[in-house]
Design an enzyme around this catalytic site. Structure first.
Site, mmCIF file in Angstrom:
data_model
loop_
_atom_site.group_PDB
_atom_site.id
_atom_site.type_symbol
_atom_site.label_atom_id
_atom_site.label_comp_id
_atom_site.label_asym_id
_atom_site.label_seq_id
_atom_site.Cartn_x
_atom_site.Cartn_y
_atom_site.Cartn_z
ATOM 1 N N LYS A 13 -15.239 32.904 8.380
ATOM 2 C CA LYS A 13 -14.497 34.082 7.898
ATOM 3 C C LYS A 13 -12.984 33.881 8.042
ATOM 4 C CE LYS A 13 -16.340 36.919 10.837
ATOM 5 N NZ LYS A 13 -17.201 36.038 11.638
ATOM 6 N N ARG A 88 -17.823 45.522 12.390
ATOM 7 C CA ARG A 88 -18.723 44.691 13.186
ATOM 8 C C ARG A 88 -20.038 45.423 13.452
ATOM 9 N NH1 ARG A 88 -15.764 40.028 14.229
ATOM 10 N NH2 ARG A 88 -16.677 38.803 15.885
ATOM 11 N N ARG A 127 -14.781 23.595 17.816
ATOM 12 C CA ARG A 127 -13.552 24.373 18.026
ATOM 13 C C ARG A 127 -13.247 24.487 19.521
ATOM 14 N NH1 ARG A 127 -13.095 30.321 15.573
ATOM 15 N NH2 ARG A 127 -14.637 30.801 17.157
ATOM 16 N N ARG A 133 -11.062 28.304 23.365
ATOM 17 C CA ARG A 133 -11.230 29.765 23.452
ATOM 18 C C ARG A 133 -12.284 30.094 24.507
ATOM 19 N NH1 ARG A 133 -11.789 32.637 17.592
ATOM 20 N NH2 ARG A 133 -13.513 33.674 18.642
ATOM 21 N N ARG A 144 -23.074 35.986 21.203
ATOM 22 C CA ARG A 144 -22.368 36.502 20.018
ATOM 23 C C ARG A 144 -23.282 36.487 18.806
ATOM 24 N NH1 ARG A 144 -17.319 32.738 20.140
ATOM 25 N NH2 ARG A 144 -16.938 33.579 18.065
HETATM 26 P P1 B4P Z 1 -14.534 31.003 11.773
HETATM 27 O O1 B4P Z 1 -15.875 31.507 11.428
HETATM 28 O O2 B4P Z 1 -13.505 31.078 10.725
HETATM 29 O O3 B4P Z 1 -14.218 31.774 13.144
HETATM 30 P P2 B4P Z 1 -13.626 33.215 13.391
HETATM 31 O O4 B4P Z 1 -13.069 33.851 12.190
HETATM 32 O O5 B4P Z 1 -12.712 32.982 14.517
HETATM 33 O O6 B4P Z 1 -14.829 34.178 13.751
HETATM 34 P P3 B4P Z 1 -15.463 34.622 15.072
HETATM 35 O O7 B4P Z 1 -16.556 35.552 14.698
HETATM 36 O O8 B4P Z 1 -15.828 33.374 15.828
HETATM 37 O O9 B4P Z 1 -14.389 35.378 15.974
HETATM 38 P P4 B4P Z 1 -13.600 36.777 15.909
HETATM 39 O O10 B4P Z 1 -12.196 36.411 16.179
HETATM 40 O O11 B4P Z 1 -13.877 37.551 14.662
HETATM 41 O O12 B4P Z 1 -14.512 29.464 12.197
HETATM 42 C C1 B4P Z 1 -15.188 28.905 13.274
HETATM 43 C C2 B4P Z 1 -14.970 27.377 13.319
HETATM 44 O O13 B4P Z 1 -15.674 26.752 12.246
HETATM 45 C C3 B4P Z 1 -13.504 26.950 13.151
HETATM 46 O O14 B4P Z 1 -13.202 25.960 14.103
HETATM 47 C C4 B4P Z 1 -13.408 26.378 11.746
HETATM 48 O O15 B4P Z 1 -12.479 25.328 11.625
HETATM 49 C C5 B4P Z 1 -14.824 25.845 11.521
HETATM 50 N N1 B4P Z 1 -15.228 25.889 10.121
HETATM 51 C C6 B4P Z 1 -15.051 26.934 9.267
HETATM 52 N N2 B4P Z 1 -15.556 26.633 8.043
HETATM 53 C C7 B4P Z 1 -16.093 25.359 8.143
HETATM 54 C C8 B4P Z 1 -16.780 24.471 7.229
HETATM 55 N N3 B4P Z 1 -17.055 24.832 5.951
HETATM 56 N N4 B4P Z 1 -17.196 23.281 7.694
HETATM 57 C C9 B4P Z 1 -16.966 22.899 8.970
HETATM 58 N N5 B4P Z 1 -16.315 23.680 9.882
HETATM 59 C C10 B4P Z 1 -15.883 24.894 9.481
HETATM 60 O O16 B4P Z 1 -14.226 37.625 17.133
HETATM 61 C C11 B4P Z 1 -14.117 37.226 18.498
HETATM 62 C C12 B4P Z 1 -14.514 38.376 19.424
HETATM 63 O O17 B4P Z 1 -13.591 39.495 19.271
HETATM 64 C C13 B4P Z 1 -15.894 39.026 19.196
HETATM 65 O O18 B4P Z 1 -16.933 38.324 19.842
HETATM 66 C C14 B4P Z 1 -15.657 40.451 19.793
HETATM 67 O O19 B4P Z 1 -15.787 40.444 21.194
HETATM 68 C C15 B4P Z 1 -14.230 40.769 19.435
HETATM 69 N N6 B4P Z 1 -14.102 41.542 18.168
HETATM 70 C C16 B4P Z 1 -13.515 41.105 17.025
HETATM 71 N N7 B4P Z 1 -13.590 42.064 16.067
HETATM 72 C C17 B4P Z 1 -14.246 43.119 16.628
HETATM 73 C C18 B4P Z 1 -14.652 44.389 16.145
HETATM 74 N N8 B4P Z 1 -14.412 44.788 14.878
HETATM 75 N N9 B4P Z 1 -15.318 45.224 16.982
HETATM 76 C C19 B4P Z 1 -15.575 44.872 18.246
HETATM 77 N N10 B4P Z 1 -15.229 43.675 18.772
HETATM 78 C C20 B4P Z 1 -14.565 42.794 17.974
#
Ligand code: B4P
Length: 187
Positions: A13, A88, A127, A133, A144
């Site tokens: 995402k 979420r 990552r 992280r 998660r």
């Molecule tokens: P991404 O999937 O892009 O990771 P993200 O956006 O950081 O999502 P995530 O769900 O992990 O965390 P968030 O900050 O939303 O990428 C992951 C990895 O994969 C990267 O290293 C990337 O390079 C790699 N990658 C991507 N595409 C690829 C491909 N095609 N091939 C190979 N590799 C690839 O949330 C973190 C925490 O915040 C949650 O657990 C929660 O506690 C809190 N939170 C956030 N929003 C919330 C909400 N609305 N309500 C309540 N809590 C919330």
């Protein structure tokens, strides 16, 4: 254009949102990034959020909605935005409906990025090596994914009822996935 990006942790995402905003010139609003910003700034909200995030659980709806409201009402979001990591759960999706209707706005697309759980665990492990992280350890990632299955997956049904969901195959390279999204958004 107003877009919601849905998908499991590690589905891409945040990665895809960054590529889309470069081309559409709308802000990327990531609740994860907003929360990590609050943690880095050591605000009381950030300190409370850190404990929850380190376990892989969801931060309270009220905290996240407050942050989102402040961000969505900034001038650069007048012509559109991408929401990454919000909503979420279904309660957040309902709160977003109320907020957008107060602002006379509506969503155009909910893109659901689909990736196998094993692939997600492998991506996040990679990552973890690079970024360190605190919520990217294997045990926390498993939690998660479970939180996603129970609380976030139903959000897709919420938007399917509005006919705005497009499923995007999240397999392949970052560029492959980006091309699939471009074809849907037609830019
Ligand atoms: P991404 O999937 O892009 O990771 P993200 O956006 O950081 O999502 P995530 O769900 O992990 O965390 P968030 O900050 O939303 O990428 C992951 C990895 O994969 C990267 O290293 C990337 O390079 C790699 N990658 C991507 N595409 C690829 C491909 N095609 N091939 C190979 N590799 C690839 O949330 C973190 C925490 O915040 C949650 O657990 C929660 O506690 C809190 N939170 C956030 N929003 C919330 C909400 N609305 N309500 C309540 N809590 C919330």
């Amino acid at each position: 254009m107003r877009i919601v990006l849905l998908g499991a942790p590690g589905s891409g995402k945040g990665t895809q949102a960054k590529l889309i905003v470069e081309q559409l010139n709308i802000p990327h609003i990531s609740t994860g990034d907003l929360l990590r910003g609050a943690i880095a700034a050591k605000t009381p909200l950030g300190l409370a959020a850190k404990e929850v995030m380190d376990k892989g659980d969801l931060v309270s709806d009220d905290i996240v909605l407050g942050m989102l409201k402040d961000r969505v009402t900034q001038a650069d979001a007048d012509n559109g935005f991408i929401l990454d990591g919000f909503p979420r759960n279904v309660a957040q999706a309902e709160m977003l409906e109320v907020l957008l209707s107060e602002l006379n706005m509506s969503l155009d697309h909910a893109l659901l990025i689909e990736v196998d759980p094993d692939e997600v665990v492998a991506r996040i492990a990679k990552r973890a090596e690079i970024e360190g992280r605190t919520d990217d350890t294997e045990e926390v990632v498993r939690n998660r994914l479970e939180v996603y299955r129970q609380q976030t997956a139903p959000v897709a049904d919420f938007y399917k009822a509005q006919n705005i969901v497009t499923e995007i195959l999240g397999k392949g390279s970052i560029e492959d996935v980006h091309h699939r999204i471009k074809a849907v958004l037609r830019f």
